[in-house]
Write a protein that holds these residues in place. Sequence first.
Motif, PDB file in Angstrom:
ATOM      1  N   ALA A   1       2.726   2.767  -2.046  1.00 54.43           N
ATOM      2  CA  ALA A   1       2.686   3.672  -3.199  1.00 54.43           C
ATOM      3  C   ALA A   1       1.622   4.742  -3.018  1.00 54.43           C
ATOM      4  O   ALA A   1       1.771   5.881  -3.483  1.00 54.43           O
ATOM      5  CB  ALA A   1       2.421   2.874  -4.478  1.00 54.43           C
ATOM      6  N   THR A   2       0.526   4.379  -2.347  1.00 53.35           N
ATOM      7  CA  THR A   2      -0.566   5.330  -2.104  1.00 53.35           C
ATOM      8  C   THR A   2      -0.443   5.989  -0.741  1.00 53.35           C
ATOM      9  O   THR A   2      -0.674   7.192  -0.594  1.00 53.35           O
ATOM     10  CB  THR A   2      -1.929   4.614  -2.215  1.00 53.35           C
ATOM     11  OG1 THR A   2      -2.035   4.003  -3.498  1.00 53.35           O
ATOM     12  CG2 THR A   2      -3.078   5.599  -2.025  1.00 53.35           C
ATOM     13  N   VAL A   3      -0.080   5.190   0.273  1.00 52.10           N
ATOM     14  CA  VAL A   3       0.099   5.706   1.636  1.00 52.10           C
ATOM     15  C   VAL A   3       1.552   5.428   2.047  1.00 52.10           C
ATOM     16  O   VAL A   3       1.865   4.343   2.536  1.00 52.10           O
ATOM     17  CB  VAL A   3      -0.871   5.035   2.639  1.00 52.10           C
ATOM     18  CG1 VAL A   3      -0.700   5.650   4.022  1.00 52.10           C
ATOM     19  CG2 VAL A   3      -2.317   5.169   2.166  1.00 52.10           C
TER      20      VAL A   3
ATOM     21  N   LEU B   1      -5.854   0.033  -4.527  1.00 46.92           N
ATOM     22  CA  LEU B   1      -6.157   1.069  -3.533  1.00 46.92           C
ATOM     23  C   LEU B   1      -6.358   2.419  -4.218  1.00 46.92           C
ATOM     24  O   LEU B   1      -5.541   2.881  -4.980  1.00 46.92           O
ATOM     25  CB  LEU B   1      -5.010   1.156  -2.526  1.00 46.92           C
ATOM     26  CG  LEU B   1      -5.182   2.162  -1.384  1.00 46.92           C
ATOM     27  CD1 LEU B   1      -6.368   1.784  -0.517  1.00 46.92           C
ATOM     28  CD2 LEU B   1      -3.911   2.213  -0.541  1.00 46.92           C
ATOM     29  N   GLY B   2      -7.459   3.041  -3.949  1.00 46.16           N
ATOM     30  CA  GLY B   2      -7.755   4.338  -4.550  1.00 46.16           C
ATOM     31  C   GLY B   2      -8.608   4.254  -5.790  1.00 46.16           C
ATOM     32  O   GLY B   2      -9.143   5.271  -6.249  1.00 46.16           O
TER      33      GLY B   2
ATOM     34  N   ARG C   1       0.820  -1.219   0.000  1.00 43.41           N
ATOM     35  CA  ARG C   1       0.000   0.000   0.000  1.00 43.41           C
ATOM     36  C   ARG C   1       0.850   1.264   0.000  1.00 43.41           C
ATOM     37  O   ARG C   1       0.328   2.369  -0.089  1.00 43.41           O
ATOM     38  CB  ARG C   1      -0.907   0.014   1.239  1.00 43.41           C
ATOM     39  CG  ARG C   1      -2.021  -1.008   1.222  1.00 43.41           C
ATOM     40  CD  ARG C   1      -2.675  -1.114   2.617  1.00 43.41           C
ATOM     41  NE  ARG C   1      -3.170   0.162   3.100  1.00 43.41           N
ATOM     42  CZ  ARG C   1      -4.424   0.597   2.928  1.00 43.41           C
ATOM     43  NH1 ARG C   1      -5.303  -0.166   2.275  1.00 43.41           N
ATOM     44  NH2 ARG C   1      -4.807   1.771   3.393  1.00 43.41           N
TER      45      ARG C   1
ATOM     46  N   GLN D   1      -2.529  -2.558  -5.244  1.00 44.24           N
ATOM     47  CA  GLN D   1      -2.541  -1.849  -6.526  1.00 44.24           C
ATOM     48  C   GLN D   1      -3.909  -1.218  -6.806  1.00 44.24           C
ATOM     49  O   GLN D   1      -4.007  -0.192  -7.497  1.00 44.24           O
ATOM     50  CB  GLN D   1      -2.176  -2.801  -7.669  1.00 44.24           C
ATOM     51  CG  GLN D   1      -0.795  -3.437  -7.541  1.00 44.24           C
ATOM     52  CD  GLN D   1       0.305  -2.427  -7.347  1.00 44.24           C
ATOM     53  OE1 GLN D   1       0.479  -1.527  -8.155  1.00 44.24           O
ATOM     54  NE2 GLN D   1       1.066  -2.564  -6.259  1.00 44.24           N
TER      55      GLN D   1
ATOM     56  N   LYS E   1      -7.959   6.300   3.872  1.00 45.50           N
ATOM     57  CA  LYS E   1      -6.854   5.519   3.322  1.00 45.50           C
ATOM     58  C   LYS E   1      -5.684   5.446   4.305  1.00 45.50           C
ATOM     59  O   LYS E   1      -5.069   4.397   4.482  1.00 45.50           O
ATOM     60  CB  LYS E   1      -6.391   6.100   1.988  1.00 45.50           C
ATOM     61  CG  LYS E   1      -7.420   5.953   0.882  1.00 45.50           C
ATOM     62  CD  LYS E   1      -6.933   6.569  -0.424  1.00 45.50           C
ATOM     63  CE  LYS E   1      -8.000   6.457  -1.506  1.00 45.50           C
ATOM     64  NZ  LYS E   1      -7.574   7.114  -2.771  1.00 45.50           N
TER      65      LYS E   1
ATOM     66  N   SER F   1       4.024   8.919   6.027  1.00 43.63           N
ATOM     67  CA  SER F   1       2.725   9.347   6.562  1.00 43.63           C
ATOM     68  C   SER F   1       2.364   8.552   7.814  1.00 43.63           C
ATOM     69  O   SER F   1       1.779   9.092   8.752  1.00 43.63           O
ATOM     70  CB  SER F   1       1.631   9.168   5.510  1.00 43.63           C
ATOM     71  OG  SER F   1       1.889   9.965   4.384  1.00 43.63           O
TER      72      SER F   1
ATOM     73  N   SER G   1      -3.824   2.042   6.599  1.00 41.14           N
ATOM     74  CA  SER G   1      -2.421   1.699   6.842  1.00 41.14           C
ATOM     75  C   SER G   1      -2.054   1.812   8.315  1.00 41.14           C
ATOM     76  O   SER G   1      -1.278   1.006   8.836  1.00 41.14           O
ATOM     77  CB  SER G   1      -1.515   2.606   5.995  1.00 41.14           C
ATOM     78  OG  SER G   1      -1.638   2.288   4.619  1.00 41.14           O
TER      79      SER G   1
END
Length: 254
Positions: free
Chosen positions: A60-62, A227-228, A58, A225, A172, A66, A176
């Motif tokens: 790549a998105t989160v 996600l989002g 995850r 992949q 999102k 963060s 995580s």
Amino acid sequence: MAFGGGGIIGALGGLVGLGGAEFRLPLLIGLFHFAPLEAVILNKAMSLVVVATALPFRAATVPFGSIAENWPIVLNLLAGSLLGAWFGAGWATRLKSETLYKIIAALLVAIAVVLVVGHGATAGQALLTGAAQMIAGVVAGFVIGIVASLLGVAGGELLIPTLVLLFGADIKLAGSLSLAVSLPTMLVGFSRYSRDQSFSALGRNKAFLFVMAAGSIVGTYIGGQLLGIVPNSFLLPALAVILLISAMKVWRHS
């Protein structure tokens, strides 16, 4: 069947930020006919695989940065969840099979309700602040830790709404963060189960575990992949429906 089931459930886990155990548990009991406590222990092993692989998939998105920025929230929830996980695992090993079936079914329904209530929540103002938020975080963590150990789950279904509502986290990011809380919580519950003779179920089912773990890793990659792409407004209510169906199957099995 083990590879396919692990893959589908792993994809759900990677997408939402769950260990997927609440969907895997009815599969282990109903389809593969494991005894309830054996199923919980096998379930926890598979959930560890999903949680450990979902975080990097995850990223790549989160990104990990963060998650690191929100370490006080993670520690707040862990303060309660680690203790709850230890107590919950101890209770599970002492319950009769029929009682554990019914508790599992009731908890699945409760999780479905939480998903329905919390799925529309958006990031924003935290429900509480200061000392009240910290105390509520420890209490929530303790309850989630107990549920996680009783079901052999990661607890993300409860952690995500807690993070969104209590701490005002983005949905999102909450997924995580829930994985970051779940991993040590599950390790504590797992170590507690290792003191019971039923833990030998892992050794007796090594081939099954390997195949389902392989499917789970493929699934978590796919979920990460996606996600989002898949909107939460459709996804979470659908998961709640699946949970209710699963609860009915487990209850009838008792």
